[in-house]
Design an enzyme around this catalytic site. Structure first.
Site, PDB file in Angstrom:
ATOM      1  N   CYS A  69       0.812  -0.990  -0.446  1.00 28.70           N
ATOM      2  CA  CYS A  69      -0.302   0.182   0.323  1.00 28.70           C
ATOM      3  C   CYS A  69       1.088   1.257  -0.068  1.00 28.70           C
ATOM      4  O   CYS A  69       2.121   0.835   0.291  1.00 28.70           O
ATOM      5  CB  CYS A  69      -0.902  -0.077   0.939  1.00 28.70           C
ATOM      6  SG  CYS A  69      -2.395  -1.161   1.620  1.00 28.70           S
ATOM      7  N   GLU A  71       0.159   3.847   1.948  1.00 30.88           N
ATOM      8  CA  GLU A  71       1.068   4.146   3.500  1.00 30.88           C
ATOM      9  C   GLU A  71       1.832   3.665   3.584  1.00 30.88           C
ATOM     10  O   GLU A  71       3.078   4.456   4.596  1.00 30.88           O
ATOM     11  CB  GLU A  71      -0.251   4.084   4.117  1.00 30.88           C
ATOM     12  CG  GLU A  71      -1.251   4.553   4.066  1.00 30.88           C
ATOM     13  CD  GLU A  71      -2.283   4.322   3.066  1.00 30.88           C
ATOM     14  OE1 GLU A  71      -1.960   3.353   1.905  1.00 30.88           O
ATOM     15  OE2 GLU A  71      -3.047   4.116   3.019  1.00 30.88           O
TER      16      GLU A  71
HETATM   17  N1  THU Z   1      -4.292   0.014  -1.318  1.00 34.14           N
HETATM   18  C1  THU Z   1      -3.541   0.940  -0.980  1.00 34.14           C
HETATM   19  O1  THU Z   1      -2.784   1.670  -1.340  1.00 34.14           O
HETATM   20  N2  THU Z   1      -3.427   1.826   1.119  1.00 34.14           N
HETATM   21  C2  THU Z   1      -4.606   1.869   1.770  1.00 34.14           C
HETATM   22  O2  THU Z   1      -4.803   1.363   2.605  1.00 34.14           O
HETATM   23  C3  THU Z   1      -5.601   0.161   0.637  1.00 34.14           C
HETATM   24  C4  THU Z   1      -5.507  -0.739  -0.755  1.00 34.14           C
HETATM   25  C5  THU Z   1      -3.731  -0.346  -2.541  1.00 34.14           C
HETATM   26  C6  THU Z   1      -4.119  -1.341  -2.363  1.00 34.14           C
HETATM   27  C7  THU Z   1      -3.575  -2.075  -3.969  1.00 34.14           C
HETATM   28  O3  THU Z   1      -2.912  -2.208  -4.867  1.00 34.14           O
HETATM   29  C8  THU Z   1      -5.052  -1.234  -4.171  1.00 34.14           C
HETATM   30  O4  THU Z   1      -5.125  -0.301  -3.513  1.00 34.14           O
HETATM   31  C9  THU Z   1      -6.992  -1.864  -3.970  1.00 34.14           C
HETATM   32  O5  THU Z   1      -6.571  -2.925  -3.585  1.00 34.14           O
END
Ligand code: THU
Length: 149
Positions: A69, A71
């Site tokens: 992710c 974050e």
């Molecule tokens: N994702 C994030 O980058 N941060 C989050 O807190 C939730 C999900 C991303 C992971 C994945 O690449 C996409 O969003 C779909 O889940």
């Protein structure tokens, strides 16, 4: 700006512009997201106590579970540069258009390790941001010390 929990006038006045700028940096970062599988582009901008800002994006992988992710990308960048304490993190996301995106559970726990009271800034418009403390989003996170190691 709508703040979760108790409203704080000091936060409103002193930090509002800083939070908008952090959100702008998160939104700008979404261009670098690598999200060919979900099409959900996420950018994060993390303000360290040092005053430096670290951005991050989601980086997906053909082996889906290997994805990271936005974050955690920002946190890993910052911690690997020596940072340990953080004031705020802004998150911006784009699907068909801008969408509000809150940090997933793993990212909440990852933040909790370093700054259990970090402010989390989300929204789709810099003029209408939502600000919540991690304390609200993860009131009882896991800490190894607290577990009586
Ligand atoms: N994702 C994030 O980058 N941060 C989050 O807190 C939730 C999900 C991303 C992971 C994945 O690449 C996409 O969003 C779909 O889940």
């Amino acid at each position: 700006m709508k703040m979760g929990g108790t409203d704080s006038k000091a936060m409103e006045s002193g930090y509002e512009e800083m939070m908008k700028e952090l959100y702008d940096m998160a939104a700008a970062a979404t261009i670098n997201a690598y999200a060919p599988f979900s099409g959900f582009r996420v950018g994060a901008a993390l303000l360290a106590d040092s005053g430096k800002v670290y951005t991050g994006v989601n980086v997906e992988n053909s082996s889906y579970g290997a994805s990271i992710c936005a974050e955690r990308t920002a946190l890993v960048k910052a911690v690997s540069e020596g940072e340990r304490r953080f004031t705020a993190i802004a998150i911006a996301a784009v699907a068909d258009g801008p969408v509000e995106s809150l940090p997933c559970g793993i990212c909440r726990q990852f933040m909790y390790e370093f700054s259990p009271e970090i402010y989390i800034i989300t929204g789709t418009d810099r003029e209408r941001l939502n600000v919540q403390s991690l304390k609200e989003l993860l009131p009882l996170g896991f800490a190894l010390d607290a577990a009586g190691r």
